[in-house]
Scaffold this active site. Sequence first.
Site, PDB file in Angstrom:
ATOM      1  N   LYS A 109      -5.733  10.043  -6.574  1.00 32.38           N
ATOM      2  CA  LYS A 109      -4.731   9.342  -7.391  1.00 32.38           C
ATOM      3  C   LYS A 109      -5.313   8.874  -8.724  1.00 32.38           C
ATOM      4  O   LYS A 109      -4.629   8.219  -9.495  1.00 32.38           O
ATOM      5  CB  LYS A 109      -4.161   8.163  -6.596  1.00 32.38           C
TER       6      LYS A 109
ATOM      7  N   ASP B 121       6.831   8.686   2.772  1.00 30.80           N
ATOM      8  CA  ASP B 121       6.189   9.919   2.299  1.00 30.80           C
ATOM      9  C   ASP B 121       7.108  11.126   2.411  1.00 30.80           C
ATOM     10  O   ASP B 121       6.890  12.136   1.759  1.00 30.80           O
ATOM     11  CB  ASP B 121       4.914  10.180   3.114  1.00 30.80           C
TER      12      ASP B 121
ATOM     13  N   LYS C  38      28.305   9.778   9.817  1.00 26.42           N
ATOM     14  CA  LYS C  38      27.393   9.460  10.920  1.00 26.42           C
ATOM     15  C   LYS C  38      27.233  10.684  11.824  1.00 26.42           C
ATOM     16  O   LYS C  38      28.236  11.258  12.280  1.00 26.42           O
ATOM     17  CB  LYS C  38      27.992   8.286  11.701  1.00 26.42           C
TER      18      LYS C  38
ATOM     19  N   PHE D 127      -3.183   1.156  -2.968  1.00 27.17           N
ATOM     20  CA  PHE D 127      -3.548   0.661  -1.642  1.00 27.17           C
ATOM     21  C   PHE D 127      -3.774   1.867  -0.733  1.00 27.17           C
ATOM     22  O   PHE D 127      -3.309   2.973  -1.034  1.00 27.17           O
ATOM     23  CB  PHE D 127      -2.422  -0.210  -1.058  1.00 27.17           C
TER      24      PHE D 127
ATOM     25  N   ASN E 215       9.958   1.824   6.959  1.00 32.62           N
ATOM     26  CA  ASN E 215       8.709   1.375   7.576  1.00 32.62           C
ATOM     27  C   ASN E 215       8.699  -0.151   7.641  1.00 32.62           C
ATOM     28  O   ASN E 215       9.669  -0.804   7.268  1.00 32.62           O
ATOM     29  CB  ASN E 215       7.493   1.931   6.809  1.00 32.62           C
TER      30      ASN E 215
ATOM     31  N   LYS F 216      -8.258   8.853  -1.447  1.00 32.49           N
ATOM     32  CA  LYS F 216      -7.092   8.393  -2.229  1.00 32.49           C
ATOM     33  C   LYS F 216      -7.527   7.931  -3.620  1.00 32.49           C
ATOM     34  O   LYS F 216      -6.828   8.144  -4.604  1.00 32.49           O
ATOM     35  CB  LYS F 216      -6.343   7.289  -1.481  1.00 32.49           C
TER      36      LYS F 216
HETATM   37  O1  PMT Z   1       4.454  -5.453   2.595  1.00 29.73           O
HETATM   38  P1  PMT Z   1       3.583  -6.107   3.644  1.00 29.73           P
HETATM   39  O2  PMT Z   1       4.320  -6.343   4.919  1.00 29.73           O
HETATM   40  O3  PMT Z   1       2.915  -7.354   3.132  1.00 29.73           O
HETATM   41  O4  PMT Z   1       2.411  -5.071   4.036  1.00 29.73           O
HETATM   42  C1  PMT Z   1       1.413  -4.754   3.117  1.00 29.73           C
HETATM   43  C2  PMT Z   1       1.092  -3.271   3.147  1.00 29.73           C
HETATM   44  C3  PMT Z   1       0.511  -2.875   4.491  1.00 29.73           C
HETATM   45  C4  PMT Z   1       2.354  -2.431   2.876  1.00 29.73           C
HETATM   46  C5  PMT Z   1       0.053  -3.048   1.986  1.00 29.73           C
HETATM   47  O5  PMT Z   1      -1.102  -3.796   2.261  1.00 29.73           O
HETATM   48  C6  PMT Z   1      -0.322  -1.581   1.854  1.00 29.73           C
HETATM   49  O6  PMT Z   1      -1.249  -1.077   2.457  1.00 29.73           O
HETATM   50  N1  PMT Z   1       0.429  -0.839   0.987  1.00 29.73           N
HETATM   51  C7  PMT Z   1       0.329   0.618   0.858  1.00 29.73           C
HETATM   52  C8  PMT Z   1       1.119   1.307   1.936  1.00 29.73           C
HETATM   53  C9  PMT Z   1       1.054   2.836   1.786  1.00 29.73           C
HETATM   54  O7  PMT Z   1       2.036   3.450   1.513  1.00 29.73           O
HETATM   55  O8  PMT Z   1      -0.161   3.305   1.897  1.00 29.73           O
HETATM   56  P2  PMT Z   1      -0.515   4.897   1.811  1.00 29.73           P
HETATM   57  O9  PMT Z   1      -1.921   4.958   2.252  1.00 29.73           O
HETATM   58  O10 PMT Z   1       0.510   5.680   2.534  1.00 29.73           O
HETATM   59  O11 PMT Z   1      -0.382   5.219   0.288  1.00 29.73           O
HETATM   60  C10 PMT Z   1      -1.495   5.091  -0.613  1.00 29.73           C
HETATM   61  C11 PMT Z   1      -1.033   4.592  -1.973  1.00 29.73           C
HETATM   62  O12 PMT Z   1      -0.141   5.529  -2.553  1.00 29.73           O
HETATM   63  C12 PMT Z   1      -0.297   3.260  -1.919  1.00 29.73           C
HETATM   64  O13 PMT Z   1      -0.676   2.529  -3.064  1.00 29.73           O
HETATM   65  C13 PMT Z   1       1.164   3.664  -2.004  1.00 29.73           C
HETATM   66  O14 PMT Z   1       1.946   2.655  -2.665  1.00 29.73           O
HETATM   67  C14 PMT Z   1       1.094   4.923  -2.842  1.00 29.73           C
HETATM   68  N2  PMT Z   1       2.143   5.931  -2.539  1.00 29.73           N
HETATM   69  C15 PMT Z   1       2.379   6.373  -1.292  1.00 29.73           C
HETATM   70  C16 PMT Z   1       3.342   7.339  -1.091  1.00 29.73           C
HETATM   71  C17 PMT Z   1       4.027   7.869  -2.184  1.00 29.73           C
HETATM   72  N3  PMT Z   1       4.951   8.808  -2.013  1.00 29.73           N
HETATM   73  N4  PMT Z   1       3.760   7.431  -3.405  1.00 29.73           N
HETATM   74  C18 PMT Z   1       2.829   6.470  -3.605  1.00 29.73           C
HETATM   75  O15 PMT Z   1       2.578   6.063  -4.739  1.00 29.73           O
END
Ligand code: PMT
Length: 391
Positions: free
Chosen positions: A336, A276, A286, A318, A207, A332
């Site tokens: 979480k 995810d 490949k 986040f 991503n 979330k």
């Molecule tokens: O890195 P930058 O370019 O500065 O960009 C910042 C950002 C957009 C990445 C940051 O601000 C941000 O939003 N980070 C979270 C991105 C994300 O994966 O969001 P989500 O809504 O999909 O996940 C929610 C939370 O679960 C996040 O804290 C994530 O780290 C966590 N997560 C997600 C998937 C997973 N399998 N395990 C997790 O712990």
Amino acid sequence: MNKNVVVGVTGGIAVYKTCELVSRLVKAGYGVKVVMTEHAKEFVTPLTFETLSKNAVICDMFAPKPHFEVEHISLAKWAGAYVIAPATANVIAKIAGGVADDMLTTSFMATEAVRIVCPAMNTQMYRDEATQKNLQTLKDHGVRILEPGVGRLACGDVGVGRMEEPEEIFRYVDEVLTPNPDFRGKRVLVTAGGTEEDIDGVRFIGNRSSGKMGVAIAEAVMERGGEVTFVYGKISVPLPKGVKAVHVVSTQDMYDAVLKEMEDCDVIIKSAAPADYRVKEKFTSKIKSDTLTLELVKNPDIAKAVGEKKGNRILVAFAAETDNLLLNAQQKLFKKNADIVVANDVTEPGAGFNSDTNIATLLYADGRMECLPMMDKRELADVILDAVKSV
Ligand code: PMT
């Protein structure tokens, strides 16, 4: 605040205390570079300081370098504080009189950093009118003098002239460079960047996370006196200095690292964007076919696993959303078991992936909500840390 310290070492027996000072600074996460005069090398070898500072020791103005740089100027610019310890009567006279004839005196003159001088010498030399005048000149020029203490000196005399103790010099430098140490004694685990899920020998699912948000948080924690464990995937900005860095590739790797590292941490801030999904079947070579269908399976939710076993630790997750920002972020927060969710709508200009700014709403488990305007990620990092303190 710049967390780099140049330690200038001159020829005096108190140099053994400077070893302790350098060691303390490094342990506290400061970047340290040591400059030695020729006379200092008679008391201790550069290797000692090289080992303690984990940086090459600079002695010679004219030593050949692997690449072009005006070393005394780049060193002067690098420093947040420049400490001369021990400072002999000779070097005090030179810097007070504007003499710049070696690496130490030129870089000290050229720096805009906070300048600190720790005199160490025989009592009579210290009391001598010339030395006192020179010290006054330095004070008038804004140089801070850490006055020597009274005690038995190396020459056998008892009187003033003992260099200030290394823990006191450390405390002084630390106070200058860490004026707001409200995260002192706290270890914060910060995740940053995107993870990568291999498809075949050359391709992966990823991503657009740059790691800027995570780096900003790590820098804010360190500026406030805390320690950082930085678990990061693919990032496009330099690693923050002074962190315990743990590099991972896939979401499963990040899961394993976070669950292990969280044991020693008080706060976990999950700004990374872990993939995810991963492909169910990975190919080592490949793939070469006209059409391709990949079956994806869900990766473990790291933040959820942290939330289940966090105990007294504070969890900040986040939420990167493209629609229904607050509703999704609220879900979330509960799913979480987070204490705070930083919600950002990644479709908004000036927010989300790879930008230097972000626009966030903070949602707290206790029901509070804070809508923030667009701000630099570094500024937002401080707001997030203030929020952590308020929980
Ligand atoms: O890195 P930058 O370019 O500065 O960009 C910042 C950002 C957009 C990445 C940051 O601000 C941000 O939003 N980070 C979270 C991105 C994300 O994966 O969001 P989500 O809504 O999909 O996940 C929610 C939370 O679960 C996040 O804290 C994530 O780290 C966590 N997560 C997600 C998937 C997973 N399998 N395990 C997790 O712990």
